[in-house]
Design an enzyme around this catalytic site. Structure first.
Site, PDB file in Angstrom:
ATOM      1  N   HIS A 320    -105.187 -60.972  56.850  1.00 49.90           N
ATOM      2  CA  HIS A 320    -106.334 -61.948  56.958  1.00 49.90           C
ATOM      3  C   HIS A 320    -107.748 -61.396  56.419  1.00 49.90           C
ATOM      4  CE1 HIS A 320    -103.591 -64.069  59.636  1.00 49.90           C
ATOM      5  NE2 HIS A 320    -103.225 -62.981  60.228  1.00 49.90           N
ATOM      6  N   GLU A 335    -108.334 -60.900  64.750  1.00 49.61           N
ATOM      7  CA  GLU A 335    -107.389 -60.184  64.452  1.00 49.61           C
ATOM      8  C   GLU A 335    -107.679 -59.377  63.069  1.00 49.61           C
ATOM      9  OE1 GLU A 335    -103.786 -62.244  63.213  1.00 49.61           O
ATOM     10  OE2 GLU A 335    -102.835 -60.573  62.439  1.00 49.61           O
ATOM     11  N   HIS A 389    -100.504 -56.625  60.781  1.00 51.53           N
ATOM     12  CA  HIS A 389    -101.039 -57.747  61.564  1.00 51.53           C
ATOM     13  C   HIS A 389    -100.922 -57.515  63.038  1.00 51.53           C
ATOM     14  CE1 HIS A 389    -100.911 -61.210  58.402  1.00 51.53           C
ATOM     15  NE2 HIS A 389    -100.574 -60.162  57.818  1.00 51.53           N
ATOM     16  N   GLU A 451     -96.485 -56.138  63.254  1.00 55.26           N
ATOM     17  CA  GLU A 451     -96.957 -56.894  64.220  1.00 55.26           C
ATOM     18  C   GLU A 451     -97.271 -55.916  65.598  1.00 55.26           C
ATOM     19  OE1 GLU A 451     -98.447 -59.868  64.135  1.00 55.26           O
ATOM     20  OE2 GLU A 451     -97.598 -60.802  62.943  1.00 55.26           O
TER      21      GLU A 451
END
Ligand SMILES: [Zn+2]
Length: 487
Positions: A320, A335, A389, A451
């Site tokens: 992102h 995030e 992430h 993650e």
């Protein structure tokens, strides 16, 4: 204690069906059993007794590959899938899942026939990751085999086991943020390929399963078109399910399909394979066709680890950024910021090592598109690609750390990276998983998406933002990179 004592053939399983069955009691209904879209015909028919469906455990154990032991001296029934073990004792309400006590709705018990025992299916099934649901309209029990690496049992989570999904509906990683709605018209076979024709838009999700070899394609937000070909069963009791058998020497034995879930409406295609093979799904959005085909191994015989060379190029991708905040934590943190913090810390650790040339997809709060990121890695001929992430889920109870990859040539990197990475986080180990994500699919080198933990989970989120935590995770990632590159 012998496996598969003959009488176990008649061991039966009891299903505590949902309240909807109340009107259908008095044992007049014979429930149907649908496993992964295929109806089962057990030798001992299931019956409803006081809102409870009993079905033979043999069907479940054979179909799902579980082992069952019965110890006659202490009346213990043991069911295991090789990872988890459930121990039940006749007429005792408490069962043990991996040694941990859990109360059952009903205890395992002897049925009318002295040679048969009953155990609650929902309890056994769900403990082993089988999705069990009762459809009162068709009077059928729908069961779906586990499809992802099973989460480690969480003592705080009670009976409900929810499988975590990465970034569900929150981020554009896999396009699932758009609620695509569409209809599947047709499925057919041509040489070694399967074609699924559809209207609308779809983001397929794939899974590779072994023992037996299967390739699973889920189509969320999709339903069968009325004109679906081959025609679905007219009998409404069977539900929307069927199969396509494949003649000839194909590696694909047959394709099973069913309406796997109603919320969201999800169609599942399962390719039953003769042997493990690498399949991929190519989505032709122009023609509305999903082409499931054998993966081309153009770089044939890829070595498990790269050959030693003086310098390796490593792309670090902070997920992102800029206008795309990624998931938002329960405390409203973004995030994109934690992803970048961890990547920058990883960069600082590896910058001292001249054997590694680092490329970052972003160094600040900018938003390269997913294509920008994979293009950058491909153009720089990177040796490995690591995307960082942090996860989120609608269910606040979901927590833990996952490593994702898409292409088979990334499996070795994922398997080297994950243990070091998960140990560094200290969070629950949700394992290595495969998922069709842009950056791990479109890159041409071994690529993983990490993650770190769940921003939607209170406990995870409370540690994720700590400097020391992030530094430790960066150390773990750096160690994984070095170990994979043999440095
Ligand atoms: Zn993300």
């Amino acid at each position: 204690m012998k496996k598969w004592l003959p009488w176990l053939i008649v061991v039966t399983v009891m299903l505590f069906a949902s309240a909807g069955v109340a009107n259908a009691e008095k044992a007049t209904v014979t429930p149907r059993l649908i496993l992964d879209g295929v109806e089962l015909y057990p030798s001992a028919p299931p019956t409803l007794i006081e809102k409870t469906t009993m079905v033979p455990i043999r069907i479940i154990t054979e179909s799902l590959g579980y082992d069952v032991d019965f110890n006659n001296s202490n009346k213990e029934i043991k069911v295991t899938d090789g990872k988890k073990t459930i121990v039940m004792t006749l007429n005792q309400q408490t069962a043990y899942i991996d040694g941990q006590a859990k109360e059952m709705y009903k205890p395992a018990t002897l049925a009318k026939d002295v040679n048969s025992a009953l155990v609650p299916l929902r309890f056994v099934g769900e403990a082993l990751g089988v999705n069990v649901s009762w459809d009162n309209v068709s009077k059928a029990v729908f069961m779906y085999s586990p499809v992802v690496v099973e989460p480690v049992p969480d003592p705080d989570q009670g009976n409900e086991q929810v499988l975590p999904e990465p970034d569900s509906g929150q981020t554009p990683d896999d396009g699932s943020s758009q609620a695509s709605v569409g209809k599947v018209n047709e499925v057919f076979h041509d040489t070694d390929s399967i074609y699924i024709m559809y209207n609308g838009s779809v983001t397929p999700k794939t899974m590779v399963l072994s023992n037996p070899s299967r390739f699973v394609v889920d189509l969320p937000y999709m339903d069968f078109d009325e004109r679906f070909s081959p025609a679905l069963p007219v009998d409404p009791l069977v539900g929307k399910a069927g199969e396509l058998s494949i003649e000839g020497g194909s590696n694909i034995q047959k394709v099973r399909y069913s309406l796997f879930s109603k919320q969201p409406s999800t169609i599942r295609f399962v390719l039953d394979l003769n042997e493990n093979a690498d399949y991929e799904v190519v989505n032709d959005t122009m023609f509305g066709a999903l082409h499931i085909k054998l993966k081309q191994n153009d770089q044939q015989e890829q070595p498990q680890q790269p050959q030693q060379k003086p310098q390796y190029t490593v792309v670090l991708d902070a997920g992102h950024g800029g206008s795309d905040s990624g998931a938002v934590s329960i405390a409203k943190q973004l995030e994109k910021n934690i992803n970048l913090a961890i990547v920058l810390k990883t960069q600082a650790i590896l910058a001292k090592d001249s054997r590694i040339k680092l490329i970052l997809t972003r160094q600040g709060d900018t938003f390269p598109t997913l294509k920008d990121r994979s293009d950058l890695a491909n153009q720089s001929k990177a040796d490995i690609f690591i995307s960082v992430h942090s996860n989120s889920n609608d269910s606040a109870a979901i927590n833990g750390t996952e490593t994702y990859y898409t292409r088979e040539d990334s499996a070795a990197l994922a398997n080297v990276m994950h243990p070091l990475f998960v140990k560094a986080t200290g969070l629950k180990d949700n394992g290595v998983r495969t998922k069709n994500l842009h950056v791990t699919r479109e890159t041409k080198m071994p690529a993983v998406l990490l993650e770190v933990g769940y921003l939607s989970n209170k406990a995870d989120n409370s540690v994720l933002w700590g400097e020391a935590f992030q530094e430790r995770v960066a150390q773990g990632i750096a160690a994984g990179i070095k170990q994979y590159l043999n440095l």
